[in-house]
Design a protein around this motif. Structure first.
Motif, PDB file in Angstrom:
ATOM      1  N   ILE A  21      73.854  -6.171  65.846  1.00  0.00           N
ATOM      2  CA  ILE A  21      73.668  -5.340  64.651  1.00  0.00           C
ATOM      3  C   ILE A  21      72.241  -5.425  64.106  1.00  0.00           C
ATOM      4  N   SER A  22      71.315  -5.945  64.912  1.00  0.00           N
ATOM      5  CA  SER A  22      69.918  -5.946  64.494  1.00  0.00           C
ATOM      6  C   SER A  22      69.057  -5.450  65.643  1.00  0.00           C
ATOM      7  N   VAL A  23      67.781  -5.267  65.360  1.00  0.00           N
ATOM      8  CA  VAL A  23      66.857  -4.710  66.339  1.00  0.00           C
ATOM      9  C   VAL A  23      65.502  -5.380  66.150  1.00  0.00           C
ATOM     10  N   HIS A  24      64.811  -5.628  67.258  1.00  0.00           N
ATOM     11  CA  HIS A  24      63.530  -6.334  67.200  1.00  0.00           C
ATOM     12  C   HIS A  24      62.387  -5.353  66.968  1.00  0.00           C
ATOM     13  N   ILE A  25      61.668  -5.575  65.879  1.00  0.00           N
ATOM     14  CA  ILE A  25      60.482  -4.768  65.542  1.00  0.00           C
ATOM     15  C   ILE A  25      59.370  -5.778  65.293  1.00  0.00           C
ATOM     16  N   PRO A  26      58.573  -6.092  66.294  1.00  0.00           N
ATOM     17  CA  PRO A  26      57.732  -7.295  66.272  1.00  0.00           C
ATOM     18  C   PRO A  26      56.526  -7.266  65.356  1.00  0.00           C
ATOM     19  N   THR A  27      56.101  -6.104  64.883  1.00  0.00           N
ATOM     20  CA  THR A  27      54.859  -6.064  64.100  1.00  0.00           C
ATOM     21  C   THR A  27      55.067  -5.450  62.725  1.00  0.00           C
ATOM     22  N   TRP A  28      54.156  -5.799  61.830  1.00  0.00           N
ATOM     23  CA  TRP A  28      54.153  -5.235  60.487  1.00  0.00           C
ATOM     24  C   TRP A  28      54.045  -3.712  60.541  1.00  0.00           C
ATOM     25  N   ASN A  29      53.128  -3.220  61.363  1.00  0.00           N
ATOM     26  CA  ASN A  29      52.933  -1.775  61.463  1.00  0.00           C
ATOM     27  C   ASN A  29      54.193  -1.085  61.985  1.00  0.00           C
ATOM     28  N   GLY A  30      54.882  -1.744  62.928  1.00  0.00           N
ATOM     29  CA  GLY A  30      56.131  -1.190  63.440  1.00  0.00           C
ATOM     30  C   GLY A  30      57.193  -1.105  62.365  1.00  0.00           C
ATOM     31  N   MET A  42      60.853   5.675  66.167  1.00  0.00           N
ATOM     32  CA  MET A  42      62.308   5.810  66.139  1.00  0.00           C
ATOM     33  C   MET A  42      62.868   6.047  67.542  1.00  0.00           C
ATOM     34  N   LYS A  43      62.129   6.790  68.364  1.00  0.00           N
ATOM     35  CA  LYS A  43      62.587   7.056  69.735  1.00  0.00           C
ATOM     36  C   LYS A  43      62.626   5.790  70.578  1.00  0.00           C
ATOM     37  N   ALA A  44      61.835   4.795  70.194  1.00  0.00           N
ATOM     38  CA  ALA A  44      61.796   3.549  70.962  1.00  0.00           C
ATOM     39  C   ALA A  44      62.984   2.646  70.685  1.00  0.00           C
ATOM     40  N   LEU A  45      63.747   2.956  69.628  1.00  0.00           N
ATOM     41  CA  LEU A  45      64.869   2.096  69.261  1.00  0.00           C
ATOM     42  C   LEU A  45      66.021   2.230  70.249  1.00  0.00           C
ATOM     43  N   ARG A  46      66.454   1.115  70.765  1.00  0.00           N
ATOM     44  CA  ARG A  46      67.658   1.071  71.598  1.00  0.00           C
ATOM     45  C   ARG A  46      68.841   0.532  70.812  1.00  0.00           C
ATOM     46  N   ASN A  47      68.559   0.090  69.604  1.00  0.00           N
ATOM     47  CA  ASN A  47      69.584  -0.461  68.725  1.00  0.00           C
ATOM     48  C   ASN A  47      69.045  -0.394  67.304  1.00  0.00           C
ATOM     49  N   GLY A  48      69.849  -0.805  66.343  1.00  0.00           N
ATOM     50  CA  GLY A  48      69.391  -0.811  64.964  1.00  0.00           C
ATOM     51  C   GLY A  48      70.470  -1.330  64.043  1.00  0.00           C
ATOM     52  N   TYR A  49      70.086  -1.530  62.770  1.00  0.00           N
ATOM     53  CA  TYR A  49      71.065  -1.965  61.790  1.00  0.00           C
ATOM     54  C   TYR A  49      72.023  -0.815  61.526  1.00  0.00           C
ATOM     55  N   PRO A  50      73.338  -1.041  61.588  1.00  0.00           N
ATOM     56  CA  PRO A  50      74.304   0.074  61.531  1.00  0.00           C
ATOM     57  C   PRO A  50      74.210   0.946  60.287  1.00  0.00           C
ATOM     58  N   ARG A  51      73.683   0.418  59.171  1.00  0.00           N
ATOM     59  CA  ARG A  51      73.571   1.236  57.979  1.00  0.00           C
ATOM     60  C   ARG A  51      72.558   2.369  58.164  1.00  0.00           C
ATOM     61  N   THR A  52      71.604   2.180  59.072  1.00  0.00           N
ATOM     62  CA  THR A  52      70.564   3.188  59.272  1.00  0.00           C
ATOM     63  C   THR A  52      70.486   3.710  60.701  1.00  0.00           C
ATOM     64  N   GLY A 147      76.003  14.343  56.207  1.00  0.00           N
ATOM     65  CA  GLY A 147      77.143  13.688  56.840  1.00  0.00           C
ATOM     66  C   GLY A 147      76.832  12.259  57.224  1.00  0.00           C
ATOM     67  N   ALA A 148      75.638  12.051  57.779  1.00  0.00           N
ATOM     68  CA  ALA A 148      75.246  10.701  58.182  1.00  0.00           C
ATOM     69  C   ALA A 148      75.165   9.770  56.982  1.00  0.00           C
ATOM     70  N   PHE A 149      74.690  10.300  55.846  1.00  0.00           N
ATOM     71  CA  PHE A 149      74.597   9.492  54.636  1.00  0.00           C
ATOM     72  C   PHE A 149      75.982   8.990  54.232  1.00  0.00           C
ATOM     73  N   PHE A 150      76.968   9.875  54.216  1.00  0.00           N
ATOM     74  CA  PHE A 150      78.324   9.462  53.849  1.00  0.00           C
ATOM     75  C   PHE A 150      78.867   8.438  54.845  1.00  0.00           C
ATOM     76  N   TRP A 151      78.717   8.718  56.119  1.00  0.00           N
ATOM     77  CA  TRP A 151      79.302   7.871  57.166  1.00  0.00           C
ATOM     78  C   TRP A 151      78.762   6.453  57.101  1.00  0.00           C
TER      79      TRP A 151
END
Length: 560
Positions: A21-30, A42-52, A147-151
């Motif tokens: 349920i988390s994703v690695h974003i190694p830099t401040w700029n990222g 955003m296209k580089a994300l293979r995962n992320g926090y489920p709220r977003t 819809g995504a906001f509600f979900w």
């Protein structure tokens, strides 16, 4: 556990695994780019926090349903209860909420889908084989953000494990024409794991209370499980509206999107941002004014302690005001956790994100609501919560949660010790005018320390309570914050309470588009939030020291 220097690349799941349920974003700029929603990052994300971020398997299931059941382009969301699907439709089509962006009512539809076989775990447990039903909401592509906001913000959607289960059986899925007389699912059927989890939580709620033993103790039936912490909050909010339908108050820094979600579902929320004595004085005066006018509020919501500044409001005073003005106190003790704090000593209702410390391995979402049997409102609140309640915590998630939470107290003790050790190193720099460290936010060291301590559980041979796994460091400048964060040799991503340390420049990622609003409530864009894990304490401390040295170099001085 030691810290590894082989960190995953940008966008990879942390921890590694299909349901992280988390994703690695190694830099401040990222992190800043993610906060802004920059398409390239955003296209580089293979995962992320489920709220977003919608899990890849859930996305695949949505797409599969689009191909199988829709003849024209549209968006699909899936829910495990019809009422949540209908609420989503109402949300998407509401002009009061969305203005001219609301979808026309005739463009949004709801229908049922069925997988005609029971989950094997339920069958092995001796349950009668029944099909699994879920509900699809179909709406125009241009309404996707709504819809995504509600979900995401109600937490009522399906989990990645459930999506995985459905994808394996997608060929057996079929559309069912209404009326669907009864909702059947693996979650709606009895399995002993649910009672085990509820009993474990009930026992933790009563373990070594902060004050005298309460006359009535929490039973497993007073604990309600939900598929996420947000879902737990949403359902308590709905129960309060059903019960009274009045205004509520949030004391302490609120997660901005949570306020938006709550405001769309009933009377307005007043907000006292930091819970200082002066603000509670203002709140008390507000209550007196309402009482003189013959009106009241329905509830106060607060955290113990708050995220990310780790402050604790004067809950005893809130309790006294609640007794005087007859409102409900709802406490989210996720940050302090069942292990360290006794929120039930002041709360009528306790909400918890079980995804965090209780689960402890960042591999599932779950939430709970616990009712205080000593509350004057216990009967009314229980009736509201149980009316129509369905346990939609997916069975595979529940099994994993039960397994992971077995060593909860052991993990909590280690994380308490490690976090306190690191904070003890950093705190002296906050009072040194020559240092780039502006402040260290932590329940032990902040101005509300005594209020946190008043809620700490009693020490026992089994467990000595502490201050939790979370601390936040504030630096004088963006340059210092960036240097510290980029040099810190830990995983960088959202969430907390995991077995691995997670660092995050909170405002830059979470409130990038609301920086002025955040600053007005005491959250500077220079803060870095750290959730310690189960790594070796000395190794993590050395990593923090090294990162601190790099931060100090931005001012031309060196830490000793």
């Amino acid at each position: 556990m030691t810290i590894t220097t082989t960190l995953p690349p940008l966008g990879r799941a942390i921890p590694e695994g299909p349901h992280a349920i988390s994703v690695h974003i190694p830099t401040w700029n990222g992190m800043c780019s993610i906060g802004r929603g920059d398409p390239q990052v955003m296209k580089a994300l293979r995962n992320g926090y489920p709220r977003t971020f919608v899990h890849k398997d859930i996305q695949k299931l949505f797409q599969a349903c689009q191909r199988r059941f829709l003849s024209s382009p549209a968006k699909v969301l899936l829910f495990l209860e019809q009422r949540h699907a209908q609420a989503c439709k109402s949300f998407v089509t509401s002009p009061a909420i969305n203005g001219d962006k609301a979808a026309p009512a005739k463009s949004v539809s709801v229908f049922a889908l069925e997988i005609g076989e029971s989950h094997p775990t339920m069958v092995r447990a001796g349950n009668t084989p029944r099909p699994t039903t879920l509900w699809a909401v179909v709406y125009p592509e241009e309404s996707a953000p709504i819809g995504a906001f509600f979900w995401r913000l109600t937490g009522t959607g399906i989990s990645s494990r459930f999506a995985e289960h459905c994808l394996r059986r997608i060929e057996a899925m079929q559309r069912i024409e209404p009326p669907v007389k009864r909702f059947y699912s693996a979650m709606a059927t009895v399995h002993p794991v649910y009672r085990t989890i509820c009993t474990r939580i009930a026992c933790l709620m009563e373990r070594a209370p902060a004050g005298p033993r309460r006359s009535l103790t929490v039973n497993h039936s007073d604990v309600f499980l939900y598929p996420s912490g947000m879902s737990a909050i949403y359902h308590v909010h709905q129960a309060l509206l059903k019960w009274r339908g009045l205004e509520s108050v949030i004391i302490g820094f609120p997660y901005e999107l949570t306020i938006k979600m709550m405001k769309t579902y009933g009377p307005s929320y007043k907000f006292y941002s930091l819970g200082t004595d002066e603000q509670i004085d203002d709140f008390e005066a507000y209550l007196d004014t309402k009482a003189q006018a013959g009106s009241m509020i329905q509830a106060v919501w607060c955290e113990c302690p708050s995220n990310p500044l780790l402050r604790t409001v004067d809950m005893e005073r809130i309790r006294r005001l609640a007794d005087k003005h007859r409102f409900v106190v709802v406490v989210d003790e996720t940050i302090g956790s069942f292990a360290n704090v006794d929120a039930l000593g002041v709360a009528d209702v306790v909400v918890t994100s079980l995804s965090k410390s209780f689960n402890g391995y960042a591999d599932l979402l779950a939430g709970s609501v616990t009712l205080n049997p000593n509350s004057d409102y216990y009967g009314a609140l229980k009736a509201c919560l149980t009316g129509g309640y369905t346990n939609t915590l997916y069975i595979d998630d529940a099994i994993q949660l039960e397994r992971n939470s077995r060593n909860f107290l052991k993990r909590a003790a280690q994380m308490n010790d490690t976090a306190e050790c690191v904070v003890d190193y950093l705190v002296p720099f906050a009072s040194d005018p020559s240092s780039v460290v502006n402040a260290v936010h932590y329940p032990k060291t902040c101005e509300s320390a005594q209020q946190y301590k008043s809620r700490m559980r009693q020490a026992t041979d089994e467990f000595i309570p502490g201050y939790g796994c979370l601390f936040t460091v504030d630096f004088d400048t963006i340059e210092a914050s960036r240097a510290f964060f980029d040099s810190l040799d830990v995983r960088k991503g959202p969430s907390l309470g995991a077995h691995i340390t997670l660092a995050q420049p909170y405002v830059q990622m979470v409130l990038q588009k609301e920086k002025k609003w955040a600053a007005s409530h005491g959250l500077r864009e220079t803060i870095v939030r750290v959730s310690v894990g189960l790594e070796d304490k000395e190794v993590l401390l050395q990593s923090v020291k090294s990162a601190h040295v790099m931060a100090e170099k931005t001012k031309g001085t060196h830490a000793l």
